[in-house]
Design a protein around this motif. Structure first.
Motif, short mmCIF file in Angstrom:
data_model
loop_
_atom_site.label_atom_id
_atom_site.label_comp_id
_atom_site.label_asym_id
_atom_site.label_seq_id
_atom_site.Cartn_x
_atom_site.Cartn_y
_atom_site.Cartn_z
N ILE A 123 0.85 -0.86 0.07
CA ILE A 123 -0.02 -0.19 0.11
C ILE A 123 0.92 1.49 0.22
CG2 ILE A 123 -1.75 1.26 1.35
CD1 ILE A 123 -2.86 -1.50 2.16
N LEU A 167 2.00 2.08 -3.16
CA LEU A 167 1.05 3.13 -4.27
C LEU A 167 0.54 4.09 -3.89
CD1 LEU A 167 -1.97 0.01 -3.95
CD2 LEU A 167 -1.06 0.87 -5.91
N PHE A 168 0.85 4.35 -2.67
CA PHE A 168 1.36 6.26 -1.97
C PHE A 168 1.94 6.70 -2.77
CE2 PHE A 168 -2.58 7.13 0.42
CZ PHE A 168 -2.63 6.25 1.45
N VAL A 225 -2.46 14.48 3.93
CA VAL A 225 -3.91 13.63 3.88
C VAL A 225 -2.91 11.88 3.84
CG1 VAL A 225 -5.78 13.02 2.63
CG2 VAL A 225 -5.33 15.35 3.12
N GLY A 226 -2.16 11.54 3.03
CA GLY A 226 -2.12 10.35 2.41
C GLY A 226 -1.04 9.75 4.01
N PHE A 229 -3.58 8.60 5.96
CA PHE A 229 -4.99 6.88 5.86
C PHE A 229 -3.57 6.13 5.61
CE2 PHE A 229 -8.15 9.91 4.09
CZ PHE A 229 -9.02 9.61 4.68
N LEU A 275 -4.07 4.55 8.46
CA LEU A 275 -5.04 3.82 8.74
C LEU A 275 -5.11 2.68 8.38
CD1 LEU A 275 -7.27 5.35 10.75
CD2 LEU A 275 -8.11 5.76 8.64
N SER A 276 -4.21 2.88 7.07
CA SER A 276 -4.25 1.72 6.15
C SER A 276 -3.57 0.00 7.46
CB SER A 276 -3.80 1.63 4.95
OG SER A 276 -4.47 2.71 4.15
N TYR A 281 -3.17 0.28 10.39
CA TYR A 281 -3.89 -0.96 11.37
C TYR A 281 -5.18 -1.89 11.04
CZ TYR A 281 -1.61 1.80 15.30
OH TYR A 281 -0.84 2.37 16.15
N ALA A 282 -5.59 -0.96 9.77
CA ALA A 282 -6.64 -1.70 9.51
C ALA A 282 -5.71 -3.19 8.86
CB ALA A 282 -7.72 -0.19 7.95
N VAL A 283 -4.95 -3.04 8.08
CA VAL A 283 -4.58 -4.15 7.75
C VAL A 283 -4.25 -5.17 8.70
CG1 VAL A 283 -2.56 -5.22 6.61
CG2 VAL A 283 -3.75 -3.55 5.47
N PHE A 316 -5.56 -5.47 11.75
CA PHE A 316 -7.15 -5.81 12.04
C PHE A 316 -8.14 -7.26 11.22
CE2 PHE A 316 -11.59 -5.48 11.76
CZ PHE A 316 -11.88 -5.89 12.84
N TRP A 317 -7.12 -6.50 9.80
CA TRP A 317 -7.76 -7.87 8.88
C TRP A 317 -7.06 -9.48 8.71
CZ3 TRP A 317 -4.48 -8.57 4.65
CH2 TRP A 317 -4.94 -9.42 3.11
N PRO A 343 -8.44 1.48 3.78
CA PRO A 343 -9.03 1.22 4.82
C PRO A 343 -10.24 1.27 5.53
CG PRO A 343 -7.70 3.06 5.65
CD PRO A 343 -7.32 2.81 4.23
N ILE A 400 -11.31 -2.52 3.76
CA ILE A 400 -11.10 -3.37 4.58
C ILE A 400 -12.34 -3.24 5.91
CG2 ILE A 400 -9.34 -4.29 6.41
CD1 ILE A 400 -6.85 -3.43 4.60
N PHE A 401 -12.60 -2.61 6.20
CA PHE A 401 -14.01 -2.64 7.20
C PHE A 401 -14.78 -2.80 7.36
CE2 PHE A 401 -10.08 0.35 9.67
CZ PHE A 401 -9.76 -0.72 10.33
#
Lengths: 243, 213, 218
Positions: free
Chosen positions: A133, A136-137, A164-165, A168, A171-172, A174-176, A178-179, C169, C172-173
């Motif tokens: 990811i 990609l940024f 902003v990136g 995010f 955030l990504s 943490y999301a990943v 979690f995933w 994000p 994913i969520f």
């Protein structure tokens, strides 16, 4: 009096960076040569990972610098947006491709390491996914720079994108996590290093990290100097066209 | 409201095009800007309207006092004449659109889609927007493009009424709009000097002091 | 501001395109995936949450460049920037209008497509709920991307490149809510995080987008 901000003046920066560049470049090659030779030929095999462990001398420093490069771009973007120092904007622009290459090195060496260790080139592990990811940024950031003609407009917009990136990107991460909880081993480095790796591996790794940091500094200085010259040239050409 | 401009420099694409521009526009007065193509009339007007910052200098009137009209009219071709005008009236605080339609001779076209208007009719609708903004200072960039002679006369009258009501107008145009007492300002003397002759170089170039690094 | 919302909705309905196109695209994704993956119900049910979320996300992406580009071309954006409503408000309203004509229809149509993908009925509620909470974030983040690229002639592809990583994000969520909900697991955490992303994006990104538009107009 002398303050750090003086080096935001392009001409002062050219003077200082011109003097610093040979030293950082030389030190970087010294550290990298020493660290890599030491790491590759003069360390024992890991009791579990065997010889493959040696790839950490490329993988770990590259991964660290991939993230640090983005952080540096974030700081430089903030300096540009708040204080309007052109050198800062151009340094952020200069750092992006270097950061991208470090990210790609981390991904490729990771795949080469993953193959013998996990039996697969790629796994959707949180760390690997986060680096993908991050790539990609970097692509988006570089593409936005190259798409906009006016340099100040490009600096402003990429600066906003970088801020902003960054939010995010965190955030990504943490999301990943979690995933998918993942296969990747824990961090190779931490303050409590006894937990992680032993001194035999640790010292050459430190030298390699120093080498990568210096390499990053040298490349960014070099590229920023090029960007400043290019910017100056395009300003002169623009004025010539306008008569 | 006075529009006072003092020692203004504006730049386009990072290159200063005009420097040292200054004038004062009082209520009831009109000022016509002239100058060859490319001298920076549009850039100057956009700076005054608050769309881009001036590199040097002050603009006394706040952007909230200024109604700006440029080459593009901001019309939506899928909406009717009334809907287009009502939108801008609502954005600017809800003045009625009927007087503006009458004034710009658009009443008979009120339910026609903007897509089916001629270029001149679109222009008239774009200018009718000025009437519903209720703002005192009109900043107009070539307002008469694609208007026929009758419409130019009509628009001249609209400006005269606006001035008589205490408004003011700053107009970049090459046509005589027939506004009595309108002053003319030629921008040619304000063309920015190149840096070699002491003109402004911009923050980036100024640091080099003429040297190429 | 309400006038702007009404205008944008009216334009979307009259111009037709945006609205129907996103939905049609969403439908196509839901039809093409089984054709590619094979008809086995168990496999489709397993990937349905992800496919539906990715489909909604791509359908949303299709119409993003229209948020500001049309207003930029006809000069409306200049005039809106000089109008007495704050540009941040303009961004927020336009993102809302975009959601009403794309995100909301996608959310409502999702259960129908979920049938095609063999999603268990227990997941339908979670699918609609997660899309309802998550798609506003897609519109706001998209509006930010559209603001960055509004001055570019062919910004469409670049817009996708900039916006898709920012969608990670949310995706994913959002998909996680449906997956867990369908399996009867706890969904509170991903749902709360999804809502947090939407609320934080709606609160903060209009400022970044307005700043980007101001830069692009100068």
């Amino acid at each position: 009096m002398s303050s750090l901000w003086e080096y935001a003046n392009p001409q002062k920066f050219m003077g200082l960076s011109g003097r610093m560049l040979p030293w950082t470049a030389a030190l970087s090659s010294l550290c990298l040569t020493t660290g890599l030779i030491w790491g590759f030929f003069f360390t024992p095999d890991d009791f579990r990972q065997g010889s493959t462990v040696r790839i950490i001398y490329l993988h770990v420093p590259a991964a660290m610098m991939a993230i640090n490069a983005w952080v540096m771009m974030l700081v430089a973007s903030l300096v540009w947006l708040i204080r309007r120092h052109h050198v800062s904007a151009l340094a952020a622009k200069a750092a992006a491709p270097v950061g991208l290459i470090f990210t790609l090195i981390a991904l490729v060496t990771g795949a080469l390491w993953g193959q013998p260790m996990w039996g697969t080139w790629w796994a959707w592990d949180p760390r690997l996914t986060s680096f993908l990811i991050l790539t990609l940024f970097y692509f988006g950031y570089i593409a936005l720079w190259s798409a906009i003609e006016d340099p100040d407009t490009a600096a402003d917009l990429t600066g906003v994108l970088c801020i902003v990136g960054s939010v995010f990107a965190v955030l990504s991460r943490y999301a990943v996590n979690f995933w998918n909880q993942g296969l990747h081993q824990g961090a190779s480095l931490s303050l409590d290093r006894q937990e992680n790796i032993s001194d035999v591996f640790w010292f050459p790794l430190l030298v390699c990290i120093a080498g990568f940091v210096l390499l990053f500094v040298a490349l960014v200085l070099l590229r920023t100097r090029t960007e400043i010259r290019a910017r100056r040239l395009s300003a002169l050409l623009a004025r010539e066209r306008m008569g | 409201m006075d529009l006072e401009i003092d020692n203004l420099s504006v730049s386009r694409g990072g290159v200063t095009v005009l420097e040292g521009v200054g004038f004062r526009l009082r209520p009831g007065a009109a000022l016509v800007l002239r100058g060859p193509n490319g001298i920076g009339k549009t850039t100057l007007l956009r700076s005054i309207a608050g769309l881009q910052p001036a590199t040097v200098g002050e603009i006394s009137a706040p952007p909230e006092a200024i109604a700006y009209a440029a080459h593009a009219d901001g019309l939506k071709s899928m909406l009717t004449v009334t809907e287009n005008l009502r939108f801008w009236a609502a954005v600017h605080g809800g003045a009625g659109v009927e007087p503006a339609l009458q004034r710009m001779n658009l009443a008979s076209l009120r339910d026609r889609q903007a897509a089916n208007l001629s270029a001149g009719q679109k222009r008239r609708l774009g200018l009718a927007r000025l009437l519903v903004t209720g703002r005192p200072v009109w900043v107009l960039d070539e307002p008469t493009v694609s208007l026929d002679a009758a419409s130019v006369t009509l628009f001249g009258e609209v400006i005269r009424d606006h001035l008589a009501a205490g408004g003011s107008a700053l107009i970049a145009t090459h046509i005589d709009l027939g506004i009595p007492g309108a002053e003319t300002l030629d921008l040619s003397p304000f063309r920015a000097r190149p840096p070699e002759q002491g003109g402004p170089a911009g923050a980036f170039d100024a640091a080099f002091g003429g040297d190429f690094a | 501001m309400i006038a702007l919302l009404i205008r944008d909705l009216r334009l979307a309905v009259r111009a037709g395109g945006g609205f129907g196109l996103g939905l049609a695209f969403f439908l196509l994704v839901a039809v093409l995936v089984p054709l590619g993956v094979g008809p086995e119900g168990r496999v489709l049910a397993m990937i349905a949450p992800g496919i539906l979320w990715v489909g909604a996300l791509l359908a949303c992406l299709l119409s993003l460049d229209r948020i500001f580009a049309l207003d930029f071309e006809d000069g409306s954006l200049d005039l809106l920037a000089t109008a007495p409503i704050p540009l941040e408000g303009v961004v927020a309203v336009k993102a809302l209008a975009h959601w009403l004509v794309t995100g909301l229809p996608l959310t409502l149509a999702a259960p129908v497509l979920a049938v095609l993908l063999n999603l268990p009925v227990s997941g339908f509620g979670w699918l609609v709920l997660s899309l309802a909470i998550g798609t506003p974030a897609l519109s706001v983040i998209g509006a930010f991307g559209a603001a960055l690229t509004v001055g570019l002639k062919r910004g469409g592809l670049l817009l996708s490149l900039l916006v898709l990583p920012l969608y990670v994000p949310t995706l994913i969520f959002g998909a996680e809510v449906v997956r867990r909900g369908t399996a009867g697991l706890e969904t509170g955490t991903p749902l709360a995080l999804l809502a947090a992303i939407t609320l934080a994006s709606a609160a903060l990104l209009p400022f970044a987008a307005a700043a980007a538009i101001r830069v692009n107009l100068r």
